[in-house]
Enzyme design. Structure first.
Site, short mmCIF file in Angstrom:
data_model
loop_
_atom_site.label_atom_id
_atom_site.label_comp_id
_atom_site.label_asym_id
_atom_site.label_seq_id
_atom_site.Cartn_x
_atom_site.Cartn_y
_atom_site.Cartn_z
N GLU A 115 0.82 -1.21 0.00
CA GLU A 115 0.00 0.00 0.00
C GLU A 115 0.86 1.27 0.00
O GLU A 115 2.00 1.27 0.45
CB GLU A 115 -0.93 0.00 1.22
CG GLU A 115 -1.95 -1.12 1.13
CD GLU A 115 -3.04 -1.04 2.20
OE1 GLU A 115 -4.21 -1.10 1.82
OE2 GLU A 115 -2.73 -0.94 3.40
N CYS A 128 3.48 8.55 1.64
CA CYS A 128 3.96 7.54 2.59
C CYS A 128 4.21 6.26 1.80
O CYS A 128 3.30 5.67 1.24
CB CYS A 128 2.90 7.35 3.67
SG CYS A 128 3.34 6.12 4.89
N CYS A 135 6.22 -7.39 7.13
CA CYS A 135 7.31 -6.90 7.97
C CYS A 135 7.81 -8.07 8.81
O CYS A 135 7.01 -8.90 9.25
CB CYS A 135 6.81 -5.78 8.89
SG CYS A 135 8.12 -4.94 9.80
N CYS A 139 5.64 -5.25 15.96
CA CYS A 139 5.22 -4.28 16.96
C CYS A 139 3.75 -4.56 17.25
O CYS A 139 2.96 -4.70 16.31
CB CYS A 139 5.45 -2.87 16.43
SG CYS A 139 7.16 -2.65 15.93
N CYS A 142 0.77 -2.60 15.64
CA CYS A 142 0.84 -2.27 14.20
C CYS A 142 0.18 -3.36 13.36
O CYS A 142 0.49 -4.54 13.49
CB CYS A 142 2.29 -2.10 13.79
SG CYS A 142 2.51 -1.89 12.01
N GLU A 210 10.03 -2.43 7.35
CA GLU A 210 11.12 -1.77 8.07
C GLU A 210 12.19 -1.41 7.04
O GLU A 210 12.92 -2.29 6.55
CB GLU A 210 11.66 -2.72 9.16
CG GLU A 210 12.98 -2.31 9.79
CD GLU A 210 13.02 -0.87 10.26
OE1 GLU A 210 12.20 -0.48 11.11
OE2 GLU A 210 13.89 -0.12 9.78
N SER A 241 11.79 6.24 8.52
CA SER A 241 11.40 5.85 9.88
C SER A 241 11.87 4.43 10.16
O SER A 241 11.64 3.53 9.37
CB SER A 241 9.88 5.93 10.01
OG SER A 241 9.48 5.43 11.27
N SER A 263 11.01 5.08 15.84
CA SER A 263 9.79 4.65 16.53
C SER A 263 10.14 4.22 17.94
O SER A 263 10.42 3.05 18.19
CB SER A 263 9.15 3.49 15.76
OG SER A 263 8.74 3.94 14.49
N LEU A 264 10.14 5.16 18.86
CA LEU A 264 10.58 4.86 20.23
C LEU A 264 9.44 4.20 21.02
O LEU A 264 9.58 3.09 21.53
CB LEU A 264 11.05 6.15 20.90
CG LEU A 264 11.76 5.96 22.23
CD1 LEU A 264 13.03 5.14 22.07
CD2 LEU A 264 12.09 7.30 22.88
N HIS A 265 8.35 4.91 21.18
CA HIS A 265 7.09 4.36 21.72
C HIS A 265 7.09 3.97 23.19
O HIS A 265 6.03 3.71 23.76
CB HIS A 265 6.58 3.17 20.91
CG HIS A 265 6.37 3.46 19.46
ND1 HIS A 265 5.75 4.59 19.00
CD2 HIS A 265 6.71 2.76 18.34
CE1 HIS A 265 5.71 4.57 17.67
NE2 HIS A 265 6.29 3.47 17.25
N CYS A 385 -1.40 5.80 10.14
CA CYS A 385 -0.19 5.11 10.61
C CYS A 385 -0.54 3.76 11.20
O CYS A 385 -1.41 3.67 12.08
CB CYS A 385 0.48 5.88 11.75
SG CYS A 385 1.00 7.50 11.33
N1 SAH Z 1 8.65 0.19 10.13
C1 SAH Z 1 8.96 1.55 10.33
C2 SAH Z 1 8.12 2.50 9.49
C3 SAH Z 1 6.66 2.20 9.29
S1 SAH Z 1 5.51 2.52 10.55
C4 SAH Z 1 8.83 1.91 11.78
O1 SAH Z 1 8.28 1.11 12.54
O2 SAH Z 1 9.30 2.97 12.15
C5 SAH Z 1 5.28 4.29 10.70
C6 SAH Z 1 4.93 4.70 12.13
O3 SAH Z 1 3.59 4.33 12.50
C7 SAH Z 1 5.85 4.05 13.16
O4 SAH Z 1 6.25 4.97 14.12
C8 SAH Z 1 4.93 3.03 13.75
O5 SAH Z 1 5.38 2.61 15.00
C9 SAH Z 1 3.62 3.76 13.80
N2 SAH Z 1 2.47 2.89 14.01
C10 SAH Z 1 2.37 1.57 13.76
N3 SAH Z 1 1.14 1.11 14.10
C11 SAH Z 1 0.43 2.17 14.56
C12 SAH Z 1 -0.91 2.34 15.01
N4 SAH Z 1 -1.77 1.34 15.03
N5 SAH Z 1 -1.28 3.57 15.39
C13 SAH Z 1 -0.43 4.62 15.33
N6 SAH Z 1 0.84 4.51 14.89
C14 SAH Z 1 1.29 3.30 14.51
FE1 SF4 Z 2 7.10 -3.32 11.12
FE2 SF4 Z 2 7.17 -0.66 11.63
FE3 SF4 Z 2 4.88 -2.07 11.93
FE4 SF4 Z 2 6.90 -2.41 13.63
S1 SF4 Z 2 5.71 -0.52 13.32
S2 SF4 Z 2 5.68 -4.04 12.70
S3 SF4 Z 2 8.68 -2.22 12.28
S4 SF4 Z 2 5.99 -1.73 10.02
#
Ligand code: SAH
Ligand code: SF4
Length: 412
Positions: A115, A128, A135, A139, A142, A210, A241, A263-265, A385
């Site tokens: 996508e 984007c 992936c 996470c 995600c 990623e 990212s 992506s610290l979180h 996201c």
């Molecule tokens: N794989 C990379 C880039 C893609 S994700 C990464 O993880 O950084 C882009 C951003 O969206 C990342 O910061 C990811 O953690 C965040 N993200 C993933 N799932 C999400 C969700 N359900 N709600 C909000 N942000 C999310």
């Molecule tokens: Fe992969 Fe980024 Fe989603 Fe984590 S947040 S599962 S690294 S796409």
């Protein structure tokens, strides 16, 4: 096979380059186009000239037919058409959100789907872009993380998303001139994109996958996107990212040089281990040290820390204060992007309340660090996201847990 540029032992499928017996020129370097022409029989001098012209047509003018390349001898155009194509991903579906966000489901030549999302704003338009189908990481918040990694996208498939977006937005320069003399004055700053009224001004590598686990192809694609005789987007308008692939971060800074988002979180091991399992491999301290060493980061070009707001998980005042402390401890030129959690079917988290997100943001702002709250875009078409996912079948909870376990085992 091993993923190219990959540092972890995760296997993936192969990337097809050829469609039928014709070579797709999209994604090749200039040198690669020249070599392909020579291999097909042109002498060195002709190959050099033609590759320069073809590059310009593909990336500056958005042309997909050799017949339209008017500065190439008429007799040569069918010869090119027989041997090469200027490909585009196939559009499977295109959706538009009530807020103007657009999402495309694309298919590669081998049928794999991924996508791409376009987010228009008053002062910019951000594309984007996906780097992988699925992936390897999982996470927990995600949607893409619930997919297996099917394969890496090739440089051509990554840059193809940008070309397709330009097609869809109708943003190729008009006119019939063919020579490179009609290139705009392309300096490092792509400000003329907005001046021209173009919508696509920024690119974020934040789609599926990623990007640092597909380093070579992502680098190849972004080099093309930044090339002055072509799409000519400034590195300042591109953000990559990563979820924290520490060993690849320095190379990303040195060899690609775009803005970095991390992506610290979470701010402690227990929570980050749970929600970003890659943390068990590369911990927070290592990650922040790699950020401090990121080439090119300074006060004018800050590292963005992405922080998804999960109710009762990572959203307390104490978490916000710890985040500030860590940023200061590592002396990071940083800003924080707070992302309200975007739900998807089967997700086990909830988004923090708007008041909680605001309070979290205020604590960070009060310490002198910028912490805007990202407005969710395209939620109604699952384009926000973390909502991207391309497989038609939805796995059950048990299946999701099994995929997560498999991925965890692969991380070691
Ligand atoms: N794989 C990379 C880039 C893609 S994700 C990464 O993880 O950084 C882009 C951003 O969206 C990342 O910061 C990811 O953690 C965040 N993200 C993933 N799932 C999400 C969700 N359900 N709600 C909000 N942000 C999310
Ligand atoms: Fe992969 Fe980024 Fe989603 Fe984590 S947040 S599962 S690294 S796409």
């Amino acid at each position: 096979m091993q993923i190219p540029g990959h540092i972890d032992p995760v296997t993936t499928g192969t990337v097809p380059l050829r469609r039928g017996n014709r070579v797709d020129l999209v994604g090749l370097t200039r040198e690669g186009i020249r070599a392909a022409l020579e291999e097909a029989g042109l002498d060195a001098k002709a190959a050099k000239l033609r590759s320069k012209q073809i590059w310009h047509w593909i990336y500056h003018r958005g042309v997909t037919e050799f017949d339209a390349m008017t500065d190439i001898a008429k007799a040569m155009r069918p010869w090119l058409t027989e041997r090469f194509i200027v490909g585009r991903p196939t559009v499977v579906t295109a959706q538009v959100s009530t807020d103007g966000t657009r999402k495309w489901l694309l298919a590669a030549a081998d049928g794999q789907e991924y996508e791409m999302v376009f987010i228009p704003d008053a002062d910019r338009g951000t594309l984007c872009v996906s780097s992988q189908v699925g992936c390897t990481l999982n996470c927990r918040f995600c949607h893409t993380g619930t997919m297996r990694l099917v394969r890496n996208l090739s440089a051509g498939e990554i840059v193809g998303q940008v070309l397709l977006a330009r097609d869809a937005l109708g943003e190729w320069p008009k006119g019939t001139m063919a020579s490179t003399a009609d290139i705009d004055d392309e300096d490092d700053d792509a400000g003329h994109y907005t001046a021209d009224g173009r919508m696509l001004t920024n690119i974020v590598m934040m789609g599926m996958g990623e990007p640092l686990y597909n380093f070579d192809e992502v680098k190849g694609a972004l080099k093309i996107v930044m090339d002055g005789d072509g799409l000519a987007l400034s590195k300042r308008r591109i953000t990559l990212s990563t979820s924290g692939v520490v060993p690849m971060m320095a190379r990303a800074g040195e060899e690609i040089g775009v803005n970095l988002a991390v992506s610290l979180h979470a701010v402690n091991k227990e929570i980050r281990d749970e929600i970003v399992p890659l943390n068990r491999k590369y911990g927070i301290e290592e990650l922040l040290a790699a950020c401090a060493a990121y080439p090119g980061a300074n006060n004018a070009r800050r590292i963005t820390f992405e922080y998804v707001m999960l109710k009762d998980k990572n959203d307390s005042d104490a978490d916000a204060r710890e985040l500030v402390r860590l940023i200061k401890q590592y002396k990071l030129p940083a800003k924080v992007n707070l992302i309200p959690f975007n739900p998807w079917p089967g997700a086990i988290y909830e988004c923090s309340s708007p008041e909680r997100v605001r309070a979290f943001s205020n604590i960070i702002f009060e310490s002198g660090i910028s912490a805007p709250i990202r407005t969710p875009r395209g939620r109604d078409i699952m384009a926000a996201c973390g909502q991207l996912k391309s497989a038609a079948t939805k796995p059950s909870r048990a299946e999701l847990d099994r995929i997560a376990e498999e991925k965890q085992a692969a991380l070691g």
